[in-house]
Design a protein around this motif. Structure first.
Motif, PDB file in Angstrom:
ATOM      1  N   GLN A  81       0.767  -1.022   0.185  1.00 37.14           N
ATOM      2  CA  GLN A  81      -0.073  -0.002  -0.061  1.00 37.14           C
ATOM      3  C   GLN A  81       0.859   1.285  -0.121  1.00 37.14           C
ATOM      4  O   GLN A  81       1.583   1.457   1.029  1.00 37.14           O
ATOM      5  CB  GLN A  81      -0.893  -0.057   1.228  1.00 37.14           C
ATOM      6  CG  GLN A  81      -1.754   1.320   1.463  1.00 37.14           C
ATOM      7  CD  GLN A  81      -2.975   1.417   0.412  1.00 37.14           C
ATOM      8  OE1 GLN A  81      -3.188   0.441  -0.338  1.00 37.14           O
ATOM      9  NE2 GLN A  81      -3.512   2.361   0.230  1.00 37.14           N
ATOM     10  N   GLY A  82       0.949   1.922  -1.262  1.00 35.59           N
ATOM     11  CA  GLY A  82       1.857   2.943  -1.285  1.00 35.59           C
ATOM     12  C   GLY A  82       3.289   2.701  -1.059  1.00 35.59           C
ATOM     13  O   GLY A  82       3.750   1.794  -1.923  1.00 35.59           O
ATOM     14  N   SER A 143      -3.846  -8.953   2.185  1.00 31.52           N
ATOM     15  CA  SER A 143      -4.686  -7.935   1.337  1.00 31.52           C
ATOM     16  C   SER A 143      -5.691  -8.558   0.727  1.00 31.52           C
ATOM     17  O   SER A 143      -6.160  -9.694   0.881  1.00 31.52           O
ATOM     18  CB  SER A 143      -3.712  -7.533   0.262  1.00 31.52           C
ATOM     19  OG  SER A 143      -3.536  -8.735  -0.799  1.00 31.52           O
ATOM     20  N   ALA A 144      -6.729  -7.524   0.493  1.00 32.22           N
ATOM     21  CA  ALA A 144      -8.009  -8.157   0.019  1.00 32.22           C
ATOM     22  C   ALA A 144      -8.755  -7.210  -1.072  1.00 32.22           C
ATOM     23  O   ALA A 144      -7.865  -6.174  -1.309  1.00 32.22           O
ATOM     24  CB  ALA A 144      -9.250  -7.956   1.139  1.00 32.22           C
ATOM     25  N   GLU A 145      -9.427  -7.688  -1.842  1.00 30.35           N
ATOM     26  CA  GLU A 145      -9.937  -7.041  -3.030  1.00 30.35           C
ATOM     27  C   GLU A 145     -10.490  -5.468  -2.654  1.00 30.35           C
ATOM     28  O   GLU A 145     -10.634  -4.433  -3.285  1.00 30.35           O
ATOM     29  CB  GLU A 145     -11.126  -7.634  -3.671  1.00 30.35           C
ATOM     30  CG  GLU A 145     -10.450  -8.961  -4.562  1.00 30.35           C
ATOM     31  CD  GLU A 145     -11.489  -9.841  -5.287  1.00 30.35           C
ATOM     32  OE1 GLU A 145     -12.564  -9.440  -5.214  1.00 30.35           O
ATOM     33  OE2 GLU A 145     -11.232 -10.795  -5.666  1.00 30.35           O
ATOM     34  N   SER A 146     -11.402  -5.750  -1.401  1.00 30.48           N
ATOM     35  CA  SER A 146     -11.975  -4.473  -0.956  1.00 30.48           C
ATOM     36  C   SER A 146     -10.898  -4.038   0.292  1.00 30.48           C
ATOM     37  O   SER A 146     -10.384  -4.488   1.213  1.00 30.48           O
ATOM     38  CB  SER A 146     -13.259  -4.754  -0.248  1.00 30.48           C
ATOM     39  OG  SER A 146     -13.811  -3.679   0.606  1.00 30.48           O
ATOM     40  N   ASP A 147     -10.871  -2.479   0.490  1.00 24.15           N
ATOM     41  CA  ASP A 147     -10.328  -2.196   1.418  1.00 24.15           C
ATOM     42  C   ASP A 147     -10.924  -1.908   2.724  1.00 24.15           C
ATOM     43  O   ASP A 147     -10.428  -1.289   3.692  1.00 24.15           O
ATOM     44  CB  ASP A 147      -9.723  -0.812   1.149  1.00 24.15           C
ATOM     45  CG  ASP A 147     -10.610   0.330   0.763  1.00 24.15           C
ATOM     46  OD1 ASP A 147     -11.785   0.078   0.841  1.00 24.15           O
ATOM     47  OD2 ASP A 147     -10.157   1.654   0.450  1.00 24.15           O
ATOM     48  N   GLY A 148     -12.072  -2.611   2.791  1.00 20.35           N
ATOM     49  CA  GLY A 148     -12.812  -2.611   3.963  1.00 20.35           C
ATOM     50  C   GLY A 148     -12.546  -3.537   4.989  1.00 20.35           C
ATOM     51  O   GLY A 148     -12.695  -3.655   6.144  1.00 20.35           O
ATOM     52  N   ASN A 255      -5.742  -1.934   3.774  1.00 18.07           N
ATOM     53  CA  ASN A 255      -6.742  -1.059   4.412  1.00 18.07           C
ATOM     54  C   ASN A 255      -6.067   0.017   5.209  1.00 18.07           C
ATOM     55  O   ASN A 255      -5.123   0.058   5.867  1.00 18.07           O
ATOM     56  CB  ASN A 255      -7.507  -1.781   5.720  1.00 18.07           C
ATOM     57  CG  ASN A 255      -8.246  -1.077   6.266  1.00 18.07           C
ATOM     58  OD1 ASN A 255      -7.986  -0.333   7.592  1.00 18.07           O
ATOM     59  ND2 ASN A 255      -9.694  -1.343   6.416  1.00 18.07           N
ATOM     60  N   PRO A 256      -6.554   1.384   4.847  1.00 16.58           N
ATOM     61  CA  PRO A 256      -5.741   2.510   5.467  1.00 16.58           C
ATOM     62  C   PRO A 256      -5.417   2.372   6.759  1.00 16.58           C
ATOM     63  O   PRO A 256      -4.344   2.967   7.329  1.00 16.58           O
ATOM     64  CB  PRO A 256      -6.547   3.668   5.140  1.00 16.58           C
ATOM     65  CG  PRO A 256      -7.512   3.296   3.799  1.00 16.58           C
ATOM     66  CD  PRO A 256      -7.778   1.774   3.982  1.00 16.58           C
ATOM     67  N   ASP A 258      -5.363  -0.036   9.077  1.00 20.93           N
ATOM     68  CA  ASP A 258      -4.396  -1.177   9.513  1.00 20.93           C
ATOM     69  C   ASP A 258      -2.847  -0.644   8.720  1.00 20.93           C
ATOM     70  O   ASP A 258      -2.197  -1.118   9.346  1.00 20.93           O
ATOM     71  CB  ASP A 258      -4.892  -2.568   8.497  1.00 20.93           C
ATOM     72  CG  ASP A 258      -5.678  -3.267   9.483  1.00 20.93           C
ATOM     73  OD1 ASP A 258      -6.221  -2.761  10.527  1.00 20.93           O
ATOM     74  OD2 ASP A 258      -5.898  -4.514   9.324  1.00 20.93           O
ATOM     75  N   ALA A 259      -2.967  -0.276   7.547  1.00 27.30           N
ATOM     76  CA  ALA A 259      -1.685   0.157   7.119  1.00 27.30           C
ATOM     77  C   ALA A 259      -0.875   1.118   7.912  1.00 27.30           C
ATOM     78  O   ALA A 259       0.248   1.164   7.893  1.00 27.30           O
ATOM     79  CB  ALA A 259      -1.853   0.739   5.649  1.00 27.30           C
ATOM     80  N   ARG A 260      -1.775   2.161   8.523  1.00 25.38           N
ATOM     81  CA  ARG A 260      -0.943   2.863   9.352  1.00 25.38           C
ATOM     82  C   ARG A 260      -0.284   2.285  10.593  1.00 25.38           C
ATOM     83  O   ARG A 260       0.527   2.815  11.152  1.00 25.38           O
ATOM     84  CB  ARG A 260      -2.119   4.227   9.565  1.00 25.38           C
ATOM     85  CG  ARG A 260      -1.977   5.321   8.719  1.00 25.38           C
ATOM     86  CD  ARG A 260      -2.825   6.535   9.184  1.00 25.38           C
ATOM     87  NE  ARG A 260      -4.188   6.269   9.485  1.00 25.38           N
ATOM     88  CZ  ARG A 260      -5.236   6.100   8.599  1.00 25.38           C
ATOM     89  NH1 ARG A 260      -4.886   6.603   7.411  1.00 25.38           N
ATOM     90  NH2 ARG A 260      -6.408   5.814   8.989  1.00 25.38           N
ATOM     91  N   PHE A 261      -1.131   1.471  11.039  1.00 26.83           N
ATOM     92  CA  PHE A 261      -0.934   0.676  12.248  1.00 26.83           C
ATOM     93  C   PHE A 261       0.252  -0.274  11.980  1.00 26.83           C
ATOM     94  O   PHE A 261       1.365  -0.246  12.870  1.00 26.83           O
ATOM     95  CB  PHE A 261      -2.063  -0.151  12.772  1.00 26.83           C
ATOM     96  CG  PHE A 261      -1.738  -1.144  14.136  1.00 26.83           C
ATOM     97  CD1 PHE A 261      -1.743  -0.395  15.225  1.00 26.83           C
ATOM     98  CD2 PHE A 261      -1.701  -2.495  13.945  1.00 26.83           C
ATOM     99  CE1 PHE A 261      -1.721  -1.245  16.264  1.00 26.83           C
ATOM    100  CE2 PHE A 261      -1.409  -3.231  14.979  1.00 26.83           C
ATOM    101  CZ  PHE A 261      -1.351  -2.483  16.116  1.00 26.83           C
ATOM    102  N   LEU A 262       0.380  -0.814  11.056  1.00 26.60           N
ATOM    103  CA  LEU A 262       1.504  -1.944  10.298  1.00 26.60           C
ATOM    104  C   LEU A 262       2.677  -1.070  10.295  1.00 26.60           C
ATOM    105  O   LEU A 262       3.832  -1.786  10.538  1.00 26.60           O
ATOM    106  CB  LEU A 262       1.034  -2.516   9.348  1.00 26.60           C
ATOM    107  CG  LEU A 262      -0.089  -3.623   9.357  1.00 26.60           C
ATOM    108  CD1 LEU A 262      -0.708  -4.405   8.262  1.00 26.60           C
ATOM    109  CD2 LEU A 262       0.167  -4.809  10.521  1.00 26.60           C
TER     110      LEU A 262
END
Length: 289
Positions: A81-82, A143-148, A255-256, A258-262
């Motif tokens: 992600q980014g 990762s998943a198809e949906s970012d939810g 997921n935005p 989760d990405a910040r957390f990870l």
């Protein structure tokens, strides 16, 4: 002097200089024998065993050993992600788990990789086997198809995935042993044979117990879970037939939140602490403490 002669002398001067170089500077001369000189070096074959990593912790070989496997690595970045890559998150969390386990003492720790390098899927559980490990923990970020979708998951081995999503996940992860569709290594045992062998049922039971402890520590730490139950999938990295093995999906990297957390130091430390507590609790239970 004619113009033609001047031109001839001008063109012949460089040729004369080149002809004189071997006489003036013999080392510059190249003989036919020199042209036969070839530098050769051997590259390891795809199925060659990798070198074993170092084991940190107590020098006493009777102390329990956990092998931590940061997923992906090298030219295989995993999900992303980014600028955040799964291979980086997995390595940072694995290093933090090692640090916490070594600080508490009593447990030996080895990492399948402690740098950004590629390791084939079949070599990862094989490292644990060759080190006679007592426990194998593979770290990933989903990762998943949906970012939810968000939250951590814990997987153990099964002949078939526990759901269609788990089967898709297994298919994606199992591709990590291929480059441009060419298989680098192949597993030598069928998952069904692993599950049918009575000597391997103890490892499956130990895997489930360890996975349950990770879920418990995640819940006690207030960390988000995608599922509050153990997931099962036919993952190649879990095919160590005699070692309890768990794959820890630390969150959804696309997921935005989760990405910040990870990607944060605090998030990685919290995940590492939960995993380290689970490792210590599992070994304590096995020892009857």
């Amino acid at each position: 002097m004619s113009r033609r002669l001047q031109l001839l002398l001008l063109l012949s001067a460089p040729l004369a200089l080149l002809a004189a170089l071997p006489v003036l500077y013999p080392r510059l001369a190249v003989s036919a024998r020199d042209l036969e000189y070839v530098v050769r070096f051997d590259l390891p074959t795809a199925d060659a065993p990798v070198n074993l990593p170092r084991v940190d912790g107590p020098a006493d070989a009777s102390r329990p050993l956990v092998v931590i496997d940061p997923g992906h690595g090298g030219f295989d970045p995993g999900a992303g992600q980014g600028d955040l890559r799964e291979k980086t998150v997995a390595l940072q969390v694995a290093l933090a788990i090692r640090e916490k386990l070594l600080a508490a003492g009593g447990i030996r720790v080895a990492l399948t990789r402690d740098t950004d390098r590629f390791i084939a899927l079949a070599d990862r559980p094989d490292i644990a086997r060759r080190l006679n490990a007592d426990l194998f923990l593979s770290i990933h970020a989903d990762s998943a198809e949906s970012d939810g979708a968000r939250g951590a998951s814990v997987y153990v081995l099964s002949e078939r995935g526990s759901s269609e999503a788990a089967e898709r996940f297994a298919a994606r992860e199992n591709q990590s042993g291929k480059v441009n569709g060419v298989t680098l290594t192949q597993t030598s045992q069928d998952v069904g044979a692993i599950l049918l062998d009575l000597s391997q049922r103890g490892a499956q039971q130990g895997s489930s117990q360890f996975a349950g402890l990770i879920l418990r520590e995640m819940q006690d730490g207030g960390l988000g879970l995608h599922h509050d139950q153990i997931e099962t999938a036919a993952l190649a990295v879990l095919k160590a037939p005699d070692i309890p093995s768990v794959l820890f999906e630390t969150g959804y990297i696309n997921n935005p939140d989760d990405a910040r957390f990870l990607g944060s130091h605090q998030g990685q430390q919290q995940l590492a602490e939960a995993a380290a507590r689970a490792v210590r609790a599992w070994f304590a239970r096995r020892a009857g403490a």
